[in-house]
Design a protein around this motif. Structure first.
Motif, mmCIF file in Angstrom:
data_model
loop_
_atom_site.group_PDB
_atom_site.id
_atom_site.type_symbol
_atom_site.label_atom_id
_atom_site.label_comp_id
_atom_site.label_asym_id
_atom_site.label_seq_id
_atom_site.Cartn_x
_atom_site.Cartn_y
_atom_site.Cartn_z
ATOM 1 N N ASP A 229 -17.196 -19.350 -33.850
ATOM 2 C CA ASP A 229 -16.752 -20.218 -35.174
ATOM 3 C C ASP A 229 -15.003 -19.807 -34.399
ATOM 4 O O ASP A 229 -14.127 -20.623 -34.627
ATOM 5 C CB ASP A 229 -17.527 -20.693 -36.323
ATOM 6 N N VAL A 230 -15.108 -18.519 -35.095
ATOM 7 C CA VAL A 230 -13.691 -18.240 -35.738
ATOM 8 C C VAL A 230 -13.750 -16.398 -34.761
ATOM 9 O O VAL A 230 -13.973 -15.856 -34.237
ATOM 10 C CB VAL A 230 -13.505 -18.086 -37.038
ATOM 11 N N ILE A 231 -12.010 -16.740 -33.920
ATOM 12 C CA ILE A 231 -11.174 -15.813 -33.271
ATOM 13 C C ILE A 231 -10.428 -15.061 -34.290
ATOM 14 O O ILE A 231 -9.137 -16.319 -34.459
ATOM 15 C CB ILE A 231 -11.164 -15.904 -32.430
ATOM 16 N N ILE A 232 -9.968 -13.698 -34.581
ATOM 17 C CA ILE A 232 -9.100 -13.438 -35.331
ATOM 18 C C ILE A 232 -9.104 -12.592 -34.660
ATOM 19 O O ILE A 232 -9.346 -11.530 -33.897
ATOM 20 C CB ILE A 232 -9.475 -12.181 -36.763
ATOM 21 N N ILE A 233 -7.473 -12.379 -34.282
ATOM 22 C CA ILE A 233 -6.812 -11.353 -33.134
ATOM 23 C C ILE A 233 -5.755 -10.883 -34.240
ATOM 24 O O ILE A 233 -4.717 -11.601 -34.860
ATOM 25 C CB ILE A 233 -5.825 -12.342 -32.062
ATOM 26 N N ILE A 234 -5.440 -9.515 -33.520
ATOM 27 C CA ILE A 234 -4.389 -8.714 -35.153
ATOM 28 C C ILE A 234 -3.782 -7.610 -34.615
ATOM 29 O O ILE A 234 -4.625 -7.149 -34.153
ATOM 30 C CB ILE A 234 -5.633 -8.917 -36.801
ATOM 31 N N GLY A 235 -2.427 -7.592 -34.487
ATOM 32 C CA GLY A 235 -2.410 -6.670 -33.667
ATOM 33 C C GLY A 235 -1.899 -7.052 -32.396
ATOM 34 O O GLY A 235 -2.766 -5.476 -32.007
ATOM 35 N N GLN A 236 -2.827 -7.520 -31.873
ATOM 36 C CA GLN A 236 -2.463 -7.708 -30.268
ATOM 37 C C GLN A 236 -1.762 -8.404 -29.728
ATOM 38 O O GLN A 236 -1.423 -10.053 -30.189
ATOM 39 C CB GLN A 236 -4.043 -7.578 -29.919
#
Length: 771
Positions: A229-236
């Motif tokens: 449902d949700v994809i978090i992309i952090i520091g990439q």
């Protein structure tokens, strides 16, 4: 920055500028320009037949693994045309080039003359065609036979007062088979000094996840992206560093997933994607990726995560049982009560200010997550290469535990590794801190007693060289000097070695900054045919999601005087250990199957390795956390919540935070070209991205030439001659390209617990360049 002398070749790229052209940054990645750029490189380096033919076999079942990133291949529906990205094609062009470096080339080009070139020029010279040796006091490399090279290295190793006076580095391109025999040789030789590229990149992930969920790897599969449902992309930054990930993100979006992007810079590959293999992409239609873009300050991720947790806690109080997964928390975690007591006292306004993100945006992120449990969190070096990198990884885990977003389809943790087999290296026991049970298994299977004490990691190895504790440095691939921090310090350390050895495909700066003696051992590339006793062989690799699959080269090698990495290790082992070895190295050198049979005896999860690796698409390794089973060192069947601290950064009025980044035209230390078209930079790499307000406050202007200074530990480090480029980046934040900015990264500034260099946060001062 070090100054070149006749005795000391330059340790860095030349302090010289090209004709910089700046255009408007892109708001989308890939598309037809990516196809054109990729094919142009392939045609230039390989011609119209050799390279293009190999592209059809790259990342295909029965073909060869791309030597670039570790993004997984689809289990089933792989593209029959192009299961690779622009940077993958450029990586192939680099290794499939028809240019080769013969003894005549080295006779005509001294080490010092080659060091005057920039990294791109050095790499573009071609493939190394035969072993090369630089004698003590020599100015030019000269050819040497394989036997003489092995015996020269073996004699030097055997002359050491202790095996711990040698270190053996591994890059992420090394196969499972070569990695296994490499660590076996090193441990029979008698040391655990095995620094590897993980030490510089994802070690914070390995440490943080192992302590939090019981395994130092991610928990998702590629198919989870299509059921989330949700994809978090952090520091990439997937558009540049893992471009094939964009296809997965587009597919996830088409299935209804929302994407939250968290990054200090606005990156094209997080905003939009023009799929060059889809009709709408060819027509120029962009798929919007990020539904919400949170532009944090450098290292503002921890504050942001804590703010989201507090907002979710408030929502849980209003609707008990609808926001947190209480059943999962009670059944599968420990430490919730203490953790949530801390969360209750978080101040959202203060945390958002520390993160550099508006409260309204953070509330929007919490709203996207509020009623969802199918959540995937992805990260890379923007998280790990900070002093608090391990804690930030654990805070990511905390969020997934609150939501029950682990151990189920469509949910979990996704650290996206860089090099193609960096995860496989560690699985094969390339590690300076081996577990007792691993060493006991080696002793059980082979009969020798492995060394028990921890060895040197990358930073420790550099310091040991500087202090004279290391005499020999052996690098299995990579460009150690350009990849490591504190370039001047590292170069000075490497020059104190008695012998430096590099197993390589192409020339790089680590061949030019060397010990008293230096040897280059040329090896096959991933795309090269590997023929032993008249039979085509294959190796295997492990991708970011724990899939092990075969890789079989298809190109005729540019030289008949190349050995594969396993043969090189076996030749070295025989020359060094001679009659005292208990291992049949010829058996390994003549058969990858023999190596895999032994891996199956030693490494858990590799039973029936030879049969399973031949299955189309390979096989998944065991992953308890993927199934919701957590077995950490302290807890059985439960994942602990972790209490972490908020980092504090104090800067002088004239200081800025600097992060190092890749351009779109490079992979790790390999520079493909001088353009970074997504950020609008053309024909230059010596640039510093700054917020326009900071430029004005400092009395500077776009295009000004400046020098950059770091004073960590009271030592002045200088990176000279950079051009100011205004960019959409938070105030007091700046960015420079790697490796040009590495000279400013202090060797003593490392992540707690993991010892990762803090390449993503360096405090600098900026002054106008004089001269």
């Amino acid at each position: 920055m070090s100054k070149e002398t006749k005795e000391q070749p330059a340790a860095e790229n030349p302090e010289a500028l090209h004709k910089l052209k700046v255009t408007k940054p892109k708001e989308w990645a890939a598309g037809i320009p990516a196809v054109a750029a990729a094919l142009a490189d392939v045609f230039e380096e390989t011609g119209v037949v050799r390279g293009p033919g190999a592209l059809f076999k790259m990342n295909q079942k029965g073909g060869f693994d791309c030597s670039s990133c570790a993004w997984p291949d689809p289990d089933d529906d792989r593209s029959p045309v192009a299961e690779y990205c622009e940077n993958g094609a450029k990586a192939l062009a680099e290794e499939a080039t028809t240019k080769k470096l013969t003894p005549e080339f080295f006779a005509q080009n001294s080490v010092i003359d080659l060091a005057k070139l920039d990294d791109m020029e050095i790499g573009k010279k071609g493939r190394i065609a035969q072993p090369m040796y630089l004698p003590k006091g020599g100015t030019h490399y000269q050819s040497i036979s394989w036997d003489d090279a092995f015996h020269k290295i073996g004699d030097k190793l055997n002359s050491l007062a202790s095996p711990d006076e040698a270190a053996f580095y591994t890059s992420g391109r090394t196969s499972n088979e070569a990695s296994f025999v490499y660590q076996l040789f090193v441990r029979e030789f008698g040391t655990n000094n095995m620094p590897d590229c993980s030490n510089m990149c994802h070690e914070s992930t390995s440490v943080g996840l192992a302590e939090a969920i019981g395994i130092g790897k991610g928990t998702v599969t590629l198919n989870d992206f299509y059921d989330t449902d949700v994809i978090i992309i952090i520091g990439q930054n997937p558009g540049t560093n893992h471009p094939r990930m964009l296809t997965a993100l587009e597919k996830a979006k088409n299935k209804g997933s929302k994407i939250i992007a968290i990054n200090p810079l606005h990156e094209a590959g997080l905003m939009g994607f023009k799929n060059p293999q889809a009709v709408k992409g060819i027509m120029g239609i962009t798929t919007q990726l990020a539904d919400l873009y949170l532009q944090v300050q450098i290292n503002g991720d921890m504050a942001l995560l804590k703010a989201v947790e507090r907002l979710l806690y408030d929502a849980e109080q209003q609707e008990p049982g609808k926001v947190f997964d209480k059943e999962f928390i009670e059944k599968s975690t420990v430490g919730y009560t203490e953790f949530i007591e801390r969360v209750k006292h978080f101040n959202v306004d203060a945390l958002c200010a520390a993160a550099g993100v508006r409260v309204e945006q953070v509330k929007a992120a919490a709203d996207l997550l509020k009623y969802k449990s199918k959540i995937i969190i992805c990260w890379a070096m923007g998280v790990t290469q900070h002093k608090n990198g391990v804690d930030t990884v654990k805070e990511i885990v905390n969020l997934t535990l609150l939501k029950g977003s682990i151990g189920k389809a469509g949910a979990g943790l996704c650290p996206v590794r860089g090099h193609s087999n960096v995860q496989g290296n560690r699985t094969m026991m390339i590690w300076d801190k081996p577990k007792k049970e691993q060493l006991d298994k080696l002793q059980e299977v082979y009969g020798f007693t492995p060394p028990q004490q921890n060895g040197f990691d990358v930073v420790e190895s550099i310091k040991a060289m500087q202090e004279g504790k290391l005499k020999v440095f052996f690098a299995m691939g990579g460009n150690f000097l350009s990849a490591t921090p504190d370039t001047t310090y590292t170069a000075d350390a490497m020059r104190k070695l008695e012998l430096s050895v590099n197993v390589s495909t192409k020339l790089n700066r680590s061949h030019l900054v060397h010990g008293e003696e230096a040897i280059i051992l040329p090896t096959l590339a991933r795309s090269d045919k590997d023929v032993i006793n008249g039979e085509d062989q294959f190796i295997s690799c492990e991708n970011s999601m724990g899939v092990v699959q075969m890789s079989k080269g298809v190109l005729e090698p540019v030289s008949k005087d190349l050995l594969n990495e396993t043969q090189i290790v076996c030749g070295l082992a025989k020359a060094t250990l001679a009659k005292r070895t208990v291992i049949d190295w010829d058996r390994f050198a003549n058969s990858y199957d023999a190596v895999r049979d032994d891996i199956g005896k030693v490494i858990p999860g590799f039973e029936n390795y030879n049969q399973r690796v031949r299955l189309p698409g390979g096989f998944y390794l065991p992953n308890g956390a993927r199934e919701g089973k957590f077995e950490t060192e302290k807890f059985k069947d439960r994942a602990p919540f972790t209490i972490t601290q908020l980092p504090e950064h104090k800067m002088a009025d004239d200081e800025y935070m600097m992060t190092t980044i890749r351009s779109h035209d490079q992979f790790n230390t390999t520079i493909y070209g001088m353009d970074d078209r997504y950020r609008g930079i053309h024909n230059e790499r010596r640039v510093i991205f700054m917020n326009p307000k900071d430029i004005a406050k400092a009395g500077l202007m776009q295009g000004d030439k400046v020098d950059l200074f770091n004073y960590y530990d009271g030592i002045e480090r200088v990176a000279r001659l950079f051009i100011i480029v205004p960019y959409n980046i938070p105030e007091r934040n700046t960015a420079t390209y790697y490796p040009e900015g590495n000279v400013l990264v202090p060797v003593n500034s490392v992540a707690d617990k993991s010892n990762c260099p803090t390449s993503k946060l360096v405090f600098i001062k900026i002054r106008k360049h004089v001269g």
